[in-house]
Design a protein around this motif. Sequence first.
Motif, PDB file in Angstrom:
ATOM      1  N   MET A   1       0.964  -1.307   0.121  1.00 47.35           N
ATOM      2  CA  MET A   1       0.072  -0.042  -0.061  1.00 47.35           C
ATOM      3  C   MET A   1       0.891   1.313   0.005  1.00 47.35           C
ATOM      4  N   SER A   2       0.480   2.375  -0.487  1.00 46.05           N
ATOM      5  CA  SER A   2       1.361   3.814  -0.697  1.00 46.05           C
ATOM      6  C   SER A   2       0.212   4.588  -0.338  1.00 46.05           C
ATOM      7  N   VAL A   3       0.955   5.868  -0.326  1.00 45.94           N
ATOM      8  CA  VAL A   3       0.314   7.180  -0.115  1.00 45.94           C
ATOM      9  C   VAL A   3       0.922   8.229  -1.262  1.00 45.94           C
ATOM     10  N   ARG A   4       0.093   8.784  -2.090  1.00 41.73           N
ATOM     11  CA  ARG A   4       0.249   9.474  -3.290  1.00 41.73           C
ATOM     12  C   ARG A   4      -0.188  11.163  -2.715  1.00 41.73           C
ATOM     13  N   ILE A   5       0.929  11.950  -2.920  1.00 43.09           N
ATOM     14  CA  ILE A   5       0.535  13.342  -2.600  1.00 43.09           C
ATOM     15  C   ILE A   5       0.592  14.073  -3.765  1.00 43.09           C
ATOM     16  N   ILE A   6      -0.574  14.630  -4.091  1.00 44.82           N
ATOM     17  CA  ILE A   6      -0.875  15.610  -5.184  1.00 44.82           C
ATOM     18  C   ILE A   6      -0.886  17.066  -4.971  1.00 44.82           C
ATOM     19  N   THR A   7       0.232  17.894  -5.662  1.00 48.84           N
ATOM     20  CA  THR A   7       0.148  19.222  -5.239  1.00 48.84           C
ATOM     21  C   THR A   7      -0.843  20.158  -6.164  1.00 48.84           C
ATOM     22  N   GLY A   8      -1.850  20.828  -5.792  1.00 45.37           N
ATOM     23  CA  GLY A   8      -2.707  21.606  -6.546  1.00 45.37           C
ATOM     24  C   GLY A   8      -4.113  21.614  -5.768  1.00 45.37           C
ATOM     25  N   ASP A   9      -4.931  22.314  -6.792  1.00 46.06           N
ATOM     26  CA  ASP A   9      -6.463  22.720  -6.333  1.00 46.06           C
ATOM     27  C   ASP A   9      -7.262  21.431  -6.222  1.00 46.06           C
ATOM     28  N   CYS A  10      -7.902  20.865  -5.147  1.00 46.60           N
ATOM     29  CA  CYS A  10      -8.624  19.759  -5.323  1.00 46.60           C
ATOM     30  C   CYS A  10      -9.679  19.796  -6.243  1.00 46.60           C
ATOM     31  N   ARG A  11     -10.097  20.826  -6.469  1.00 44.17           N
ATOM     32  CA  ARG A  11     -11.253  21.152  -7.514  1.00 44.17           C
ATOM     33  C   ARG A  11     -11.001  20.695  -9.085  1.00 44.17           C
ATOM     34  N   ASN A  12      -9.678  21.130  -9.200  1.00 48.39           N
ATOM     35  CA  ASN A  12      -9.058  20.594 -10.605  1.00 48.39           C
ATOM     36  C   ASN A  12      -8.592  19.166 -10.695  1.00 48.39           C
ATOM     37  N   ILE A  13      -8.459  18.474  -9.700  1.00 52.77           N
ATOM     38  CA  ILE A  13      -7.969  17.275  -9.382  1.00 52.77           C
ATOM     39  C   ILE A  13      -8.559  16.060  -9.433  1.00 52.77           C
ATOM     40  N   VAL A  14      -9.840  16.178  -8.628  1.00 53.69           N
ATOM     41  CA  VAL A  14     -10.704  15.034  -8.242  1.00 53.69           C
ATOM     42  C   VAL A  14     -11.621  14.316  -9.389  1.00 53.69           C
ATOM     43  N   PRO A  15     -11.753  15.225 -10.129  1.00 56.38           N
ATOM     44  CA  PRO A  15     -12.691  14.781 -11.470  1.00 56.38           C
ATOM     45  C   PRO A  15     -12.041  13.546 -12.127  1.00 56.38           C
ATOM     46  N   ALA A  16     -10.686  13.557 -12.198  1.00 51.84           N
ATOM     47  CA  ALA A  16      -9.803  12.636 -12.758  1.00 51.84           C
ATOM     48  C   ALA A  16      -9.452  11.420 -12.185  1.00 51.84           C
ATOM     49  N   LEU A  17      -9.689  11.162 -10.859  1.00 53.70           N
ATOM     50  CA  LEU A  17      -9.296  10.144 -10.179  1.00 53.70           C
ATOM     51  C   LEU A  17     -10.372   9.160 -10.015  1.00 53.70           C
ATOM     52  N   GLU A  18      -9.970   7.873  -9.291  1.00 53.87           N
ATOM     53  CA  GLU A  18     -10.904   6.743  -9.477  1.00 53.87           C
ATOM     54  C   GLU A  18     -11.391   6.779  -8.092  1.00 53.87           C
ATOM     55  N   PRO A  19     -12.531   5.920  -7.986  1.00 53.90           N
ATOM     56  CA  PRO A  19     -13.452   5.814  -6.648  1.00 53.90           C
ATOM     57  C   PRO A  19     -12.616   5.330  -5.586  1.00 53.90           C
ATOM     58  N   PHE A  20     -13.223   5.889  -4.383  1.00 50.70           N
ATOM     59  CA  PHE A  20     -12.482   5.601  -3.041  1.00 50.70           C
ATOM     60  C   PHE A  20     -13.457   4.765  -2.247  1.00 50.70           C
ATOM     61  N   ASP A  21     -13.005   4.206  -1.203  1.00 50.86           N
ATOM     62  CA  ASP A  21     -13.667   3.425  -0.068  1.00 50.86           C
ATOM     63  C   ASP A  21     -14.135   4.315   0.941  1.00 50.86           C
ATOM     64  N   CYS A  22     -13.265   5.402   1.043  1.00 49.20           N
ATOM     65  CA  CYS A  22     -13.491   6.359   2.363  1.00 49.20           C
ATOM     66  C   CYS A  22     -12.907   7.779   2.067  1.00 49.20           C
ATOM     67  N   ILE A  23     -13.726   8.688   2.430  1.00 49.62           N
ATOM     68  CA  ILE A  23     -12.812  10.090   2.511  1.00 49.62           C
ATOM     69  C   ILE A  23     -12.665  10.535   3.837  1.00 49.62           C
ATOM     70  N   LEU A  24     -11.578  11.158   4.257  1.00 48.95           N
ATOM     71  CA  LEU A  24     -11.246  11.699   5.588  1.00 48.95           C
ATOM     72  C   LEU A  24     -10.843  13.177   5.285  1.00 48.95           C
ATOM     73  N   THR A  25     -11.319  14.376   5.683  1.00 54.59           N
ATOM     74  CA  THR A  25     -10.700  15.336   5.375  1.00 54.59           C
ATOM     75  C   THR A  25     -10.920  16.478   6.619  1.00 54.59           C
ATOM     76  N   ASP A  26     -10.023  17.641   6.591  1.00 56.93           N
ATOM     77  CA  ASP A  26     -10.224  18.526   7.235  1.00 56.93           C
ATOM     78  C   ASP A  26     -10.124  20.068   6.510  1.00 56.93           C
ATOM     79  N   PRO A  27     -11.061  20.310   5.806  1.00 62.89           N
ATOM     80  CA  PRO A  27     -11.061  21.474   5.015  1.00 62.89           C
ATOM     81  C   PRO A  27     -10.849  22.701   5.940  1.00 62.89           C
TER      82      PRO A  27
END
Length: 251
Positions: A1-27
Amino acid sequence: MSVRIITGDCRNIVPALEPFDCILTDPPYGETSCKWDRRVAGWPALVRPLLKSTGSMWVFGSLRFFMETASEFLDAGWRLSQDVIWEKQNGSGFMADRFRRVHEQAVLFYRDDAPWSGVYKLPQVTNDAKARRVRRQVGPAHTGIIGANVFESEEGGPRLMRSVMYVRNGHRQGTGHATPKPEELLEPLLRYSCPPGGRVLDPFGGSGSTGLVADRLGLDCTLIEADPATSALAADRLARVGGMFATMAAE
């Protein structure tokens, strides 16, 4: 298993990602004049298609934040299931004419087109029960009618983890971040909501705490962080503990 760190605005990035089992965040809560505390409009709607129908999303915030952004979650198709209170040792209020605020909330959402019964969840326990015998009567109104029964617990045995968690904040963990979430707080939330070997998304990666916990639990994790300096700090934290991670910039 691994961690991927993407630098950028999440609004521009998330549309291209694959589905996830869980979201955990601190906006960002949008309660101070700090540059990093500016609310990001529209993100609840953008991440919803990324969550599997069996998944759920933990979001940290204050009561004010959730009241003022409630329509964003409701209109995006999120349904609230429960909340957890994080009690910390230091207050964060700036007003001397109010109670000193020593807590934050973590609210759990799931998709409104998916039944709660089908959402993955693994109730967490602590092994500090007291030996006692309790007779429950027929039906508290808020849970529906139930039959009378007797519950017995053993000294030091398991009991459901309480919804109020006391955990010291992460300011002394050397993260270099203004508001890092402590790993001890995030671990039970991820254990509860993400199946073994699952995939986690944090669209506001910050200091990288979600990634550290996910790596320790054997989960794949994608962190998105808009600020390059903060993203570098998260990568440094993962490197210091020997975490498997990769960094990239948004195209």
